[in-house]
Design an enzyme around this catalytic site. Structure first.
Site, PDB file in Angstrom:
ATOM      1  N   LYS A   1      -1.051  18.839  -0.583  1.00  0.00           N
ATOM      2  CA  LYS A   1      -0.480  18.537   0.730  1.00  0.00           C
ATOM      3  C   LYS A   1       1.024  18.669   0.567  1.00  0.00           C
ATOM      4  CE  LYS A   1       0.692  14.968   3.995  1.00  0.00           C
ATOM      5  NZ  LYS A   1       0.512  13.607   4.513  1.00  0.00           N
TER       6      LYS A   1
ATOM      7  N   GLY B   1       3.660   6.697   9.561  1.00  0.00           N
ATOM      8  CA  GLY B   1       3.563   5.244   9.520  1.00  0.00           C
ATOM      9  C   GLY B   1       4.047   4.546  10.771  1.00  0.00           C
TER      10      GLY B   1
ATOM     11  N   ALA C   1      -0.171  12.031  10.466  1.00  0.00           N
ATOM     12  CA  ALA C   1       0.969  11.127  10.653  1.00  0.00           C
ATOM     13  C   ALA C   1       1.090  10.567  12.075  1.00  0.00           C
ATOM     14  CB  ALA C   1       2.284  11.779  10.272  1.00  0.00           C
ATOM     15  N   GLY C   2       1.249   9.256  12.121  1.00  0.00           N
ATOM     16  CA  GLY C   2       1.554   8.572  13.376  1.00  0.00           C
ATOM     17  C   GLY C   2       0.354   8.113  14.184  1.00  0.00           C
TER      18      GLY C   2
ATOM     19  N   ASN D   1      -3.531   7.100   7.281  1.00  0.00           N
ATOM     20  CA  ASN D   1      -3.319   6.191   6.152  1.00  0.00           C
ATOM     21  C   ASN D   1      -2.894   4.811   6.630  1.00  0.00           C
ATOM     22  OD1 ASN D   1      -2.583   4.836   3.790  1.00  0.00           O
ATOM     23  ND2 ASN D   1      -1.505   6.531   2.907  1.00  0.00           N
ATOM     24  N   THR D   2      -1.653   4.714   7.132  1.00  0.00           N
ATOM     25  CA  THR D   2      -1.085   3.407   7.480  1.00  0.00           C
ATOM     26  C   THR D   2      -1.965   2.587   8.422  1.00  0.00           C
ATOM     27  OG1 THR D   2       1.143   4.279   7.167  1.00  0.00           O
ATOM     28  CG2 THR D   2       0.947   2.279   8.499  1.00  0.00           C
TER      29      THR D   2
END
Lengths: 258, 70
Positions: free
Chosen positions: A97, A158, A184-185, A206-207
């Site tokens: 990645k 995040g 992301a986001g 993830n987050t």
């Protein structure tokens, strides 16, 4: 649901999961299991030579999960290429990645350096999945450079803000010949479903999962949302109208019409 | 002259002389070879070569491992 194919490898799950920010390796392992994911990102960092180091890789069954090392921390193409080579030496895996984020405040990717690194890595035989701003022109250049996917951001890493770049991601999806992974986001399962309904091929989270009060349950929620969104996309959403269209019959009312 | 290596950006002095090989260095630091990758003066050392990679005074050694990340 149709399987997702990246670089000839088939994935049943369209939810990719990041392993950062988990309270423990055990919790991470249980969360990955609950997510149903088959693609798991990891990062490379210096060993702490003064203290005990956890071996997080031991908790990830590599026969079940495609390991996807990232180049997080890279500020330019050279650093990203160096990290990719180290990741390959460490794991034997040539998937990467690719992320180049010179600005630590918004962690927005540097498109020019990303393209430069991608070109080098593809030549060296890497399967490159670049993390990019939602820039359709850059996405096309990376595709032409031989990248296996493009991974536009929904909003800053995040930030849990959801699909702030929706209109541009729509164009990327329309034009892409490689899978589009929204990365992301994405802060809520509804954000992931929204991306999948639009025709994204997968999402990376993830987050929103790792920092939830109960990551295992949140992983399950994202799994369901991704599946729901994908099935809706494959089925085809009903069209939108400006005015109402009654769901119940407009005849046989319990009144006498004049 | 003291035996010095620069490990992960920090100078480390070895009173009893340099560890002979990268594998010996990792043993001394109690680091499991299977979990790390190494770079010496910018050159990646494959894990299978750790035992025969002889160290030299003043080398910059990076010891790197996988951690959680998104």
């Amino acid at each position: 649901m149709k399987p997702l194919i990246i670089a000839g490898k088939e994935f049943v799950s369209r939810l990719f999961i990041g392993t950062g920010k988990f309270a423990s390796i055990q919790l991470m392992a249980r969360t990955i299991e609950a997510s149903g994911s088959q693609m798991v990102t990891v990062a490379l960092r210096r060993v702490d030579i003064e203290n005990e180091n956890d071996n997080m890789l031991a908790a990830i069954d590599r026969t079940r999960y495609q390991l996807l090392p990232n180049t997080s921390g890279a500020r330019d193409a050279d650093e990203a290429v160096r990290l990719s080579r180290l990741a390959r030496a460490a794991s034997g895996i040539n998937w990467v990645k690719l992320e180049v984020t010179p600005d630590p405040y918004y962690l927005l990717p540097d498109g020019e350096e990303t393209l430069k690194a991608a070109t080098t890595l593809v030549k060296e035989g890497f399967v490159v999945l670049p993390y990019i701003s939602a820039d359709p022109v850059l996405a096309k250049k990376l595709q032409d450079a031989g990248c296996a996917t493009v991974m536009p951001l929904a909003s800053p890493i995040g930030s849990n803000q959801g699909m702030k770049t929706k209109a541009s991601i729509e164009i990327i999806i329309e034009q892409a010949a490689v899978p589009v992974v929204v990365d992301a986001g994405l802060g809520a399962p509804s954000h992931a479903a929204e991306a999948m309904e639009m025709g994204a091929d997968a999402v990376l989270v993830n987050t929103a999962i790792a920092t939830a009060a109960n990551p295992v349950e949140m992983a399950r929620a994202f799994k369901m949302a991704v599946e729901a969104g994908r099935i809706a996309f494959e089925t085809g959403l009903a069209p939108k109208y400006k005015t109402a269209s009654a769901s119940s019959p407009l005849t046989g009312f319990l009144r006498n019409e004049p | 002259m003291n035996a010095i290596l620069k490990i992960n950006g920090q100078e480390k002095t070895f009173e009893g002389g340099l560890p002979e090989t990268l594998a010996v260095l990792l043993d001394n630091l109690h680091i499991d070879q299977a979990t790390v990758v190494a770079e010496i003066d910018g050159r990646i050392i494959e894990r299978k070569d750790f035992f025969r990679t002889v160290l030299a005074q003043g080398q910059a050694i990076e010891l790197i491992r996988f951690v959680g990340g998104g």
